[in-house]
Design a protein around this motif. Structure first.
Motif, PDB file in Angstrom:
ATOM      1  N   MET A  45       0.826  -1.201   0.000  1.00 22.99           N
ATOM      2  CA  MET A  45       0.000   0.000   0.000  1.00 22.99           C
ATOM      3  C   MET A  45       0.866   1.260   0.000  1.00 22.99           C
ATOM      4  SD  MET A  45      -3.138  -0.952  -0.220  1.00 22.99           S
ATOM      5  CE  MET A  45      -3.983   0.586   0.190  1.00 22.99           C
ATOM      6  N   LEU A  46       1.913   1.253   0.788  1.00 19.70           N
ATOM      7  CA  LEU A  46       2.798   2.420   0.850  1.00 19.70           C
ATOM      8  C   LEU A  46       3.522   2.639  -0.480  1.00 19.70           C
ATOM      9  CD1 LEU A  46       4.306   1.934   4.416  1.00 19.70           C
ATOM     10  CD2 LEU A  46       2.692   3.705   3.692  1.00 19.70           C
ATOM     11  N   LYS A  47       3.908   1.563  -1.118  1.00 18.83           N
ATOM     12  CA  LYS A  47       4.625   1.661  -2.392  1.00 18.83           C
ATOM     13  C   LYS A  47       3.785   2.364  -3.450  1.00 18.83           C
ATOM     14  CE  LYS A  47       7.160  -1.204  -5.716  1.00 18.83           C
ATOM     15  NZ  LYS A  47       7.517  -2.603  -6.099  1.00 18.83           N
ATOM     16  N   GLN A  48       2.451   2.235  -3.350  1.00 16.55           N
ATOM     17  CA  GLN A  48       1.567   2.877  -4.325  1.00 16.55           C
ATOM     18  C   GLN A  48       1.660   4.396  -4.257  1.00 16.55           C
ATOM     19  OE1 GLN A  48       0.341   0.481  -6.408  1.00 16.55           O
ATOM     20  NE2 GLN A  48       1.545  -0.641  -4.892  1.00 16.55           N
ATOM     21  N   SER A 259     -12.165  -2.360  -1.891  1.00 12.05           N
ATOM     22  CA  SER A 259     -12.195  -0.924  -2.184  1.00 12.05           C
ATOM     23  C   SER A 259     -12.229  -0.100  -0.903  1.00 12.05           C
ATOM     24  CB  SER A 259     -13.419  -0.585  -3.049  1.00 12.05           C
ATOM     25  OG  SER A 259     -13.343  -1.227  -4.303  1.00 12.05           O
ATOM     26  N   ALA A 260     -13.056  -0.538   0.056  1.00 10.39           N
ATOM     27  CA  ALA A 260     -13.173   0.194   1.322  1.00 10.39           C
ATOM     28  C   ALA A 260     -11.865   0.174   2.096  1.00 10.39           C
ATOM     29  CB  ALA A 260     -14.297  -0.399   2.156  1.00 10.39           C
ATOM     30  N   LEU A 261     -11.190  -0.961   2.076  1.00 13.10           N
ATOM     31  CA  LEU A 261      -9.905  -1.051   2.777  1.00 13.10           C
ATOM     32  C   LEU A 261      -8.855  -0.147   2.127  1.00 13.10           C
ATOM     33  CD1 LEU A 261      -9.707  -4.891   3.510  1.00 13.10           C
ATOM     34  CD2 LEU A 261      -9.770  -3.058   5.215  1.00 13.10           C
ATOM     35  N   MET A 262      -8.823  -0.134   0.820  1.00 17.22           N
ATOM     36  CA  MET A 262      -7.835   0.694   0.125  1.00 17.22           C
ATOM     37  C   MET A 262      -8.116   2.180   0.338  1.00 17.22           C
ATOM     38  SD  MET A 262      -7.210  -1.520  -3.363  1.00 17.22           S
ATOM     39  CE  MET A 262      -5.659  -0.732  -3.787  1.00 17.22           C
TER      40      MET A 262
END
Length: 310
Positions: A45-48, A259-262
């Motif tokens: 997630m951080l890499k995004q 989607s909600a988690l992201m």
């Protein structure tokens, strides 16, 4: 220290990701995959956003992601997808301050609410995001595979399980790609480990929950299943039952959960992450604009009234 482990000291001016594992502070190849995936998913997630888990920040933060770890740490923390292991663990939080973005399921939410925490109705174990991180199109090789909880007493009988025609998949590993490949190559998966169930369902493989009475971790299974809309579900008490029982073919649709988690990932803990803070600023700015518009309207109205009177 992270979960009281003297070999895992808290890093000041960092976001400290709490997950259960390591030996003397080092990640080994025999970690419980369900816990280790917390590191895999958070780093993805951080890499995004071009962010780094180890980046220095102007304060010390604590993040709980994958795992039944709420209540095991004494720190004020940000919660993103974690759950309670048992409802009693909620009472350990009496003096804690939690910034809750998402929890594993409704049961965790219920008991956090009872403790006075503001818990949004956003559910999901972040491990459901794994198909986004690692795609697998493996051909089927095994009619039935089995995954055992890392503390299961059945682990002493693995050879016997293989003799029964079951393909054994080891969850004590950090090689998530191999684990996922083995899952994806199976027609069905029997699992007493929650993340054996979650990963199989995430990759579209039918499952059977093998209830391990010795471990007694019903709460987290109830939490996950209810979070995916299944208040009632079948389970097996023995291997023989598990083989005979009809697997869960009607798999949950996890798209909205993903989607909600992201959308709720706490990027704002890192410099330049900003999403949550930026949204707050936009809301404040909108409110100020509305207030200013009302002010102009009132002033104009008063001016017009005075003009008529005069």
């Amino acid at each position: 220290m992270i979960f009281g482990d003297e070999y895992r000291p808290v890093q000041k001016n960092r976001v400290n990701l709490f997950w259960t594992g390591t030996y003397k502070g080092e990640i080994t190849e025999h970690e419980n995959l369900g816990d280790y995936l917390s590191l895999v998913v958070v780093e993805y997630m951080l890499k995004q956003r071009g962010l780094d888990l180890n980046a220095q920040i102007d304060r010390t933060e604590y993040l709980y992601a994958i795992g039944s770890i709420i209540g095991f740490g004494l720190q004020d923390a940000t919660i993103w997808g974690s759950g309670l292991l048992r409802k009693e663990n909620a009472f350990r939080l009496v003096r804690s301050k939690l910034d809750i973005r998402a929890v594993r399921g409704p049961y965790t939410k219920e008991y956090l609410n009872k403790m006075g925490f503001n818990c949004p109705e956003i559910y999901g174990d972040p491990a459901v995001l794994m198909p986004i991180i690692y795609s697998c199109n493996a051909e089927k090789r095994y009619s039935c595979s089995i995954v055992l909880h890392h503390s299961s007493g059945l682990r002493e009988h693995i050879d016997e399980l293989k003799d029964m025609g079951l393909h054994y998949i080891e969850i004590k590993t950090t090689n998530y790609k191999h684990f996922v490949d083995e899952i994806a190559q199976s027609d069905m998966v029997i699992s007493s480990a929650l993340h054996g169930i979650i990963l199989a369902e995430a990759y579209g493989v039918p499952t059977v929950y093998l209830k391990d009475i010795e471990i007694n971790q019903d709460f987290k299974f109830d939490d996950y299943y209810s979070g995916t809309g299944r208040v009632q579900y079948e389970y097996a008490r023995t291997i023989d039952e598990a083989i005979k029982i009809k697997p869960v073919n009607n798999l949950p649709k996890l798209g909205n959960m993903c989607s909600a988690l992201m959308e709720t990932f706490p990027y704002d803990l890192w410099p330049g992450g900003g999403t949550y803070v930026l949204e707050c600023l936009i809301i404040v700015q909108s409110d100020l604009l509305l207030l200013y518009s009302c002010y102009i309207f009132v002033i104009t109205y008063i001016y017009n009234i005075n003009s008529i009177v005069q």
